[in-house]
Design a protein around this motif. Structure first.
Motif, PDB file in Angstrom:
ATOM      1  N   GLU A  46       1.055  -7.078 -10.611  1.00  9.99           N
ATOM      2  CA  GLU A  46      -0.077  -7.922 -10.987  1.00  9.99           C
ATOM      3  C   GLU A  46      -1.398  -7.179 -10.988  1.00  9.99           C
ATOM      4  O   GLU A  46      -2.297  -7.486 -11.764  1.00  9.99           O
ATOM      5  CB  GLU A  46      -0.151  -9.136 -10.039  1.00  9.99           C
ATOM      6  N   ASN A  47      -1.522  -6.224 -10.112  1.00 11.86           N
ATOM      7  CA  ASN A  47      -2.786  -5.496 -10.044  1.00 11.86           C
ATOM      8  C   ASN A  47      -2.568  -4.177  -9.328  1.00 11.86           C
ATOM      9  O   ASN A  47      -1.722  -4.081  -8.453  1.00 11.86           O
ATOM     10  CB  ASN A  47      -3.840  -6.327  -9.288  1.00 11.86           C
ATOM     11  N   VAL A  48      -3.305  -3.155  -9.729  1.00 11.67           N
ATOM     12  CA  VAL A  48      -3.214  -1.849  -9.074  1.00 11.67           C
ATOM     13  C   VAL A  48      -4.630  -1.321  -8.874  1.00 11.67           C
ATOM     14  O   VAL A  48      -5.440  -1.338  -9.797  1.00 11.67           O
ATOM     15  CB  VAL A  48      -2.418  -0.837  -9.948  1.00 11.67           C
ATOM     16  N   ARG A  49      -4.928  -0.897  -7.655  1.00  9.59           N
ATOM     17  CA  ARG A  49      -6.222  -0.261  -7.378  1.00  9.59           C
ATOM     18  C   ARG A  49      -5.928   1.070  -6.693  1.00  9.59           C
ATOM     19  O   ARG A  49      -5.045   1.164  -5.849  1.00  9.59           O
ATOM     20  CB  ARG A  49      -7.088  -1.104  -6.436  1.00  9.59           C
TER      21      ARG A  49
ATOM     22  N   ILE B  86      -2.739   3.811  -3.068  1.00  5.96           N
ATOM     23  CA  ILE B  86      -2.498   2.954  -4.233  1.00  5.96           C
ATOM     24  C   ILE B  86      -2.150   1.570  -3.708  1.00  5.96           C
ATOM     25  O   ILE B  86      -1.153   1.404  -3.005  1.00  5.96           O
ATOM     26  CB  ILE B  86      -1.339   3.510  -5.086  1.00  5.96           C
ATOM     27  N   GLU B  87      -3.005   0.596  -3.980  1.00  5.32           N
ATOM     28  CA  GLU B  87      -2.743  -0.759  -3.507  1.00  5.32           C
ATOM     29  C   GLU B  87      -2.328  -1.625  -4.681  1.00  5.32           C
ATOM     30  O   GLU B  87      -3.038  -1.713  -5.676  1.00  5.32           O
ATOM     31  CB  GLU B  87      -3.965  -1.317  -2.785  1.00  5.32           C
TER      32      GLU B  87
ATOM     33  N   TYR C 295       5.305  10.413  -0.018  1.00  7.01           N
ATOM     34  CA  TYR C 295       4.672   9.092  -0.039  1.00  7.01           C
ATOM     35  C   TYR C 295       5.201   8.238   1.099  1.00  7.01           C
ATOM     36  O   TYR C 295       6.284   8.488   1.633  1.00  7.01           O
ATOM     37  CB  TYR C 295       4.905   8.392  -1.386  1.00  7.01           C
ATOM     38  N   SER C 296       4.404   7.247   1.484  1.00 10.63           N
ATOM     39  CA  SER C 296       4.897   6.255   2.422  1.00 10.63           C
ATOM     40  C   SER C 296       4.446   4.884   1.933  1.00 10.63           C
ATOM     41  O   SER C 296       3.406   4.750   1.298  1.00 10.63           O
ATOM     42  CB  SER C 296       4.394   6.542   3.837  1.00 10.63           C
ATOM     43  N   ILE C 297       5.274   3.891   2.214  1.00 11.46           N
ATOM     44  CA  ILE C 297       5.040   2.538   1.705  1.00 11.46           C
ATOM     45  C   ILE C 297       4.737   1.623   2.882  1.00 11.46           C
ATOM     46  O   ILE C 297       5.454   1.630   3.876  1.00 11.46           O
ATOM     47  CB  ILE C 297       6.296   2.037   0.959  1.00 11.46           C
TER      48      ILE C 297
ATOM     49  N   ARG D 121       0.843  -1.190   0.000  1.00 13.16           N
ATOM     50  CA  ARG D 121       0.000   0.000   0.000  1.00 13.16           C
ATOM     51  C   ARG D 121       0.878   1.240   0.000  1.00 13.16           C
ATOM     52  O   ARG D 121       1.774   1.350   0.843  1.00 13.16           O
ATOM     53  CB  ARG D 121      -0.876  -0.008   1.250  1.00 13.16           C
ATOM     54  N   VAL D 122       0.659   2.101  -0.964  1.00  8.73           N
ATOM     55  CA  VAL D 122       1.402   3.360  -1.019  1.00  8.73           C
ATOM     56  C   VAL D 122       0.431   4.498  -0.701  1.00  8.73           C
ATOM     57  O   VAL D 122      -0.639   4.595  -1.313  1.00  8.73           O
ATOM     58  CB  VAL D 122       2.036   3.573  -2.406  1.00  8.73           C
ATOM     59  N   LEU D 123       0.781   5.298   0.274  1.00  4.59           N
ATOM     60  CA  LEU D 123      -0.033   6.477   0.603  1.00  4.59           C
ATOM     61  C   LEU D 123       0.668   7.702   0.053  1.00  4.59           C
ATOM     62  O   LEU D 123       1.844   7.929   0.344  1.00  4.59           O
ATOM     63  CB  LEU D 123      -0.190   6.607   2.119  1.00  4.59           C
ATOM     64  N   VAL D 124      -0.038   8.465  -0.756  1.00  5.07           N
ATOM     65  CA  VAL D 124       0.524   9.680  -1.335  1.00  5.07           C
ATOM     66  C   VAL D 124      -0.250  10.869  -0.783  1.00  5.07           C
ATOM     67  O   VAL D 124      -1.466  10.945  -0.915  1.00  5.07           O
ATOM     68  CB  VAL D 124       0.433   9.656  -2.878  1.00  5.07           C
ATOM     69  N   ARG D 125       0.457  11.759  -0.129  1.00  9.36           N
ATOM     70  CA  ARG D 125      -0.186  12.911   0.510  1.00  9.36           C
ATOM     71  C   ARG D 125       0.500  14.196   0.114  1.00  9.36           C
ATOM     72  O   ARG D 125       1.701  14.200  -0.138  1.00  9.36           O
ATOM     73  CB  ARG D 125      -0.074  12.766   2.028  1.00  9.36           C
TER      74      ARG D 125
END
Lengths: 82, 82
Positions: free
Chosen positions: B34-37, A42-43, A71-73, A4-8
């Protein structure tokens, strides 16, 4: 694996969307809302073993606008074996 | 207190933005995607003691479109005392 990437928006960058939501929440009668900031989540399902460096690279090249965003991962664990 | 709300498209709902990012990552040469949401992250500073029910209510009335989106609420802890 799931990542999961969080973009702020960076602190200090004006967030009109957050401002609008804040205003709307107050308009709906919710009390005690002090601040609202909105970003993207973004998942991604990635092949197991994708390196942290590769994910970092994705963020810097495409997922975040480094001029105004941070961003944070977060790794959410391995994909279940089929 | 800080609260993070994640709003994501329900499983099965087409995500053209995620599709575009997936395609772009492959175009940039990243392998194993493989996938992005893509969804939204809403971070709010709320008065301490705001109930879970009130936050739920905010999500259902304003933050998420319940027809096509799901949400999850994460509490990030109390605000530092001034």
């Amino acid at each position: 694996m799931k990542v999961r990437v969080l973009v702020r928006l960076k602190p200090g960058v004006l967030d009109p969307q957050g401002r609008a939501v804040h205003h709307s929440l107050e308009g709906l009668g919710f009390e005690g809302v002090e601040n609202v900031r909105i970003g993207r989540v973004i998942e991604m399902d990635l092949a197991d073993g994708t390196s942290e460096a590769a994910i970092d690279d994705m963020c810097q090249k495409l997922l975040a606008n480094m001029v105004i965003e941070d961003y944070s991962i977060e790794k959410l664990g391995q994909t279940e074996p089929a």
